[in-house]
Scaffold this motif. Structure first.
Motif, PDB file in Angstrom:
ATOM      1  N   CYS A  35       0.844  -1.195   0.000  1.00 35.08           N
ATOM      2  CA  CYS A  35       0.000   0.000   0.000  1.00 35.08           C
ATOM      3  C   CYS A  35       0.876   1.241   0.000  1.00 35.08           C
ATOM      4  O   CYS A  35       1.957   1.243   0.581  1.00 35.08           O
ATOM      5  CB  CYS A  35      -0.908  -0.004   1.233  1.00 35.08           C
ATOM      6  N   PHE A  36       0.400   2.295  -0.639  1.00 32.93           N
ATOM      7  CA  PHE A  36       1.143   3.544  -0.736  1.00 32.93           C
ATOM      8  C   PHE A  36       0.291   4.689  -0.224  1.00 32.93           C
ATOM      9  O   PHE A  36      -0.937   4.639  -0.273  1.00 32.93           O
ATOM     10  CB  PHE A  36       1.514   3.838  -2.203  1.00 32.93           C
ATOM     11  N   THR A  37       0.959   5.721   0.223  1.00 34.07           N
ATOM     12  CA  THR A  37       0.274   6.943   0.634  1.00 34.07           C
ATOM     13  C   THR A  37       1.201   8.124   0.372  1.00 34.07           C
ATOM     14  O   THR A  37       2.418   7.958   0.279  1.00 34.07           O
ATOM     15  CB  THR A  37      -0.115   6.886   2.132  1.00 34.07           C
TER      16      THR A  37
END
Length: 149
Positions: free
Chosen positions: A140-142
């Motif tokens: 997951c990326f943010t």
């Protein structure tokens, strides 16, 4: 081993067990959260007792949004599972998950799911031993937006 669905009166016990699983939280925060969950019809907490001694819990909820690897809705979801170290390898986790699956089925679910962090090898082995199959692995990326860099 006795498995019972937690009530609001069990919030302190559940919070204390949850603190062993999630030590970065405050005990009061967990107790409040579990107290609220016991009154939510889309959630269930099950406690495992050895005599009168609480030795484990599962936190379970219904998810209506997409759950990776499933094709129905709602899906019963194992949000948290913990068994005290002295009681591990005795089938406690299996009994908690079986009771959670029964609850999910009673709520109309035909699928039950869970997750763990990519590097949590112990949780991965426990899930596989409990009959789960791996559906996917993701990263997951943010990123922050609207702030000057």
């Amino acid at each position: 081993m006795n498995i019972r669905q937690a009530t609001k009166n069990n919030a302190r016990i559940t919070g204390e067990l949850a603190l062993l699983l999630w030590p970065d939280h405050a005990a009061e925060e967990l107790e409040k959260e579990f107290s609220e969950l016991t009154e939510d019809p889309a959630a269930a907490i099950f406690l495992a007792f050895d005599g009168e001694e609480p030795v484990g819990f599962s936190q379970d909820q219904l998810r209506h949004d997409y759950v990776e690897g499933t094709s129905t809705s709602p899906v019963g979801y194992l949000e948290g599972l913990f068994v005290k170290e002295a009681c591990r390898q005795e089938g406690v986790a299996r009994k908690l998950v079986e009771r959670a699956e029964q609850w999910a089925q009673e709520k109309g679910c035909s699928e039950f799911a869970s997750d763990c962090e990519l590097d949590n090898e112990i949780s991965l082995r426990v899930h596989l031993a409990l009959g789960f199959t791996e559906a996917n692995r993701i990263v997951c990326f943010t990123k922050r937006i609207g702030e000057s860099r």
